[in-house]
Design an enzyme around this catalytic site. Structure first.
Site, mmCIF file in Angstrom:
data_model
loop_
_atom_site.group_PDB
_atom_site.id
_atom_site.type_symbol
_atom_site.label_atom_id
_atom_site.label_comp_id
_atom_site.label_asym_id
_atom_site.label_seq_id
_atom_site.Cartn_x
_atom_site.Cartn_y
_atom_site.Cartn_z
ATOM 1 N N GLU A 174 0.814 -1.228 0.000
ATOM 2 C CA GLU A 174 0.000 0.000 0.000
ATOM 3 C C GLU A 174 0.844 1.275 0.000
ATOM 4 O OE1 GLU A 174 -2.960 -0.078 3.098
ATOM 5 O OE2 GLU A 174 -4.096 -1.672 2.127
ATOM 6 N N GLU A 293 -5.798 -8.406 -0.024
ATOM 7 C CA GLU A 293 -6.512 -7.983 1.182
ATOM 8 C C GLU A 293 -7.968 -7.747 0.802
ATOM 9 O OE1 GLU A 293 -5.026 -4.924 3.783
ATOM 10 O OE2 GLU A 293 -2.925 -5.419 3.327
#
Length: 500
Positions: A174, A293
């Site tokens: 991320e 995720e």
């Protein structure tokens, strides 16, 4: 009000094979996922290595095939060296991601021993936030090189003679997010990912590599980030990642139930972006997607990292999941299967305690949350090839996603000719009578549904089986067609087997 719907199961219409890596999970050093989750020395059910055997049994029952480790946001400030070697010599560190005190008593070698015990494939994340190419090379050498070098011999000195042979690596986590330690622009990250990938392939040519995609589809750079990163790294990586969490915020239940439609739009948008970059570069490679995720997470109830006090292994985002959450998780699994031609890896986040299907109490029991069940049954029964299934049905109006199909479905065909149908009724207004057109010679072999008159029902340590799949009723055959009634807000699985 009972609606009607129809779908056809035809072995001629194939999407692609069921990739075992679709049934992945995620273990991050966050809250109690590791400590008092999968690892609790001194627990009555802990083995000699401190692994909770009750959690290991539930992990196997869940059907997890792969686990991503050690983060997540945690990895972007993590020094892997702190978690290897004699435990008494490992330093305590501050985890800046979750404002936690990390004692490093569980690290790479403990995770790999746990993974072997659980029977899962490891997916290892590299720190490209506060570290870079050199540290990534050192970790892969320590983990994968047989011996005869400083780092591979250090691993052997730590009691691991054979290399771990980790095949799947994440190039950071991320890094488009300003909350991430070492946040970067797409151009900065794309260059770093490409240089890291190039170096790793010199060291271990057989590794598969995942480049960071957008943290979520609401990011202002969504799509643009993936395009810029892949223009630098397209021919050096195998996957681009996607992350998405769904939250029943503001009581918007209809949008929440339609989360799978948003996930599918996200998958197809990033697949199109990757293909566009591939065309520009005149590459014949096809980048796959790693949805590493995904889950239901009540983010609207979380005050953010800045709201946390420094603590060691705190109780952090331990969401308790109800019937509606389980139906949404079932619909997200359906979405992943519907896009099995592009999604090659998927990880539900996380495995234990932190937004998890498995809950534990320190020194006490472990139990299955409501979301455990659709995952376990899908992982166990989705085999072979995914069939293209497009129901004819009514729609549900949602504030976030517009009109969404009331019936969301997929099916798989295994090598025995058995077809398993997975279907969700998103409609809260009433049941749906579904007519299923079947190939010749198939009959129902198993019919399970997850539904409840109380959509807020949950499982707990005191009542661990309050929410669970039950045998479905009312399924009838009419020639080659099967007809059944889907309860409102329900997840259903039916196996149709060839007649003997």
């Amino acid at each position: 009000m009972t609606s009607t719907a129809r779908l056809t199961l035809d072995p001629a219409f194939l999407i692609g094979p069921v990739e075992p890596r679709l049934f992945g999970s995620f273990v991050e050093h966050m809250g109690r996922c590791v400590y008092t989750g999968i690892f609790e020395p001194g627990h009555p059910l802990a083995d000699a290595d401190g692994f909770r055997t009750d959690v290991l049994e539930l992990t196997r029952e869940l059907g997890v095939t792969l686990v991503r480790y050690p983060g997540g946001n945690f990895v972007s400030n993590y020094r892997w060296e702190d978690g290897v070697g004699p435990v008494e010599e490992r330093p305590a560190r501050l985890d800046l991601a979750w404002r936690s005190l990390e004692d490093n008593s569980f690290g790479l070698n403990e995770f790999m021993a746990w993974a072997a015990r659980a029977g899962i494939e490891p997916m290892m994340a590299l720190n490209l936030g506060t570290r870079g190419v050199a540290e990534a090379l050192e970790l892969v050498e320590y983990a994968n090189y047989p011996g005869g070098t400083r780092l591979s011999d250090l691993r052997r000195a730590h009691g691991v003679d054979k290399p771990h042979d980790i095949r799947l690596w994440c190039l950071g986590n991320e890094l488009d997010g300003p909350w991430q330690m070492g946040h970067k622009t797409a151009r900065e990250y794309g260059r770093l990912a490409a240089e890291t990938a190039r170096a790793l392939r010199r060291l271990d040519p057989g590794v598969s590599l995942v480049a960071c995609g957008s943290s979520n589809s609401g990011m202002p750079t969504f799509g643009q980030w993936e395009a810029e990163v892949l223009e630098s790294a397209y021919d050096l990586v195998d996957y681009i990642s996607l992350h998405a969490y769904y939250d029943p915020a503001d009581g918007d239940v209809d949008s929440f139930l339609a989360s799978g439609a948003d996930m599918e739009h996200m998958i197809r948008s990033i697949a199109a972006t990757a293909d566009h970059v591939g065309a520009k570069l005149r590459s014949r490679r096809k980048i796959k997607l790693s949805f590493d995720e995904w889950n239901v997470w009540y983010q609207s109830r979380f005050g953010g990292e800045a709201s946390l006090e420094w603590a060691e292994h705190p109780r952090l985002i331990e969401n308790v999941y109800d019937v509606t959450d389980a139906v949404v998780v079932g619909s997200l699994l359906i979405t992943l299967l519907r896009n099995a031609d592009r999604v090659g890896v998927a990880c539900q986040a996380q495995l234990a305690n932190v937004i998890a299907p498995i809950m534990t109490e320190p020194g006490g029991p472990a139990w299955r949350q409501s979301i455990f069940h659709p995952f376990a049954l899908t992982a166990r029964n989705a085999r072979g090839q995914v069939l293209r299934v497009e129901p004819e049905c009514t729609s549900v109006s949602t504030d976030k996603y517009g009109e969404a199909p009331a019936i969301w479905a997929t099916a798989t065909l295994d090598d025995t000719g058995e077809i398993t149908l997975f279907v969700v009724n998103r409609d809260r207004r009433g049941p749906c009578e579904l007519r299923v057109a079947l190939p010749q010679g198939l009959l129902p072999a198993e019919h399970l549904e997850l539904a409840d008159d109380d959509l807020s029902a949950v499982n707990s340590a005191a009542d661990p089986d309050r929410v669970a799949p039950r045998p479905g009723t009312g399924l009838r055959m009419d020639g080659r067609d099967a007809t059944l009634t889907l309860p409102p807000v329900s997840w259903t699985m039916i196996r149709f087997a060839p007649q003997e």
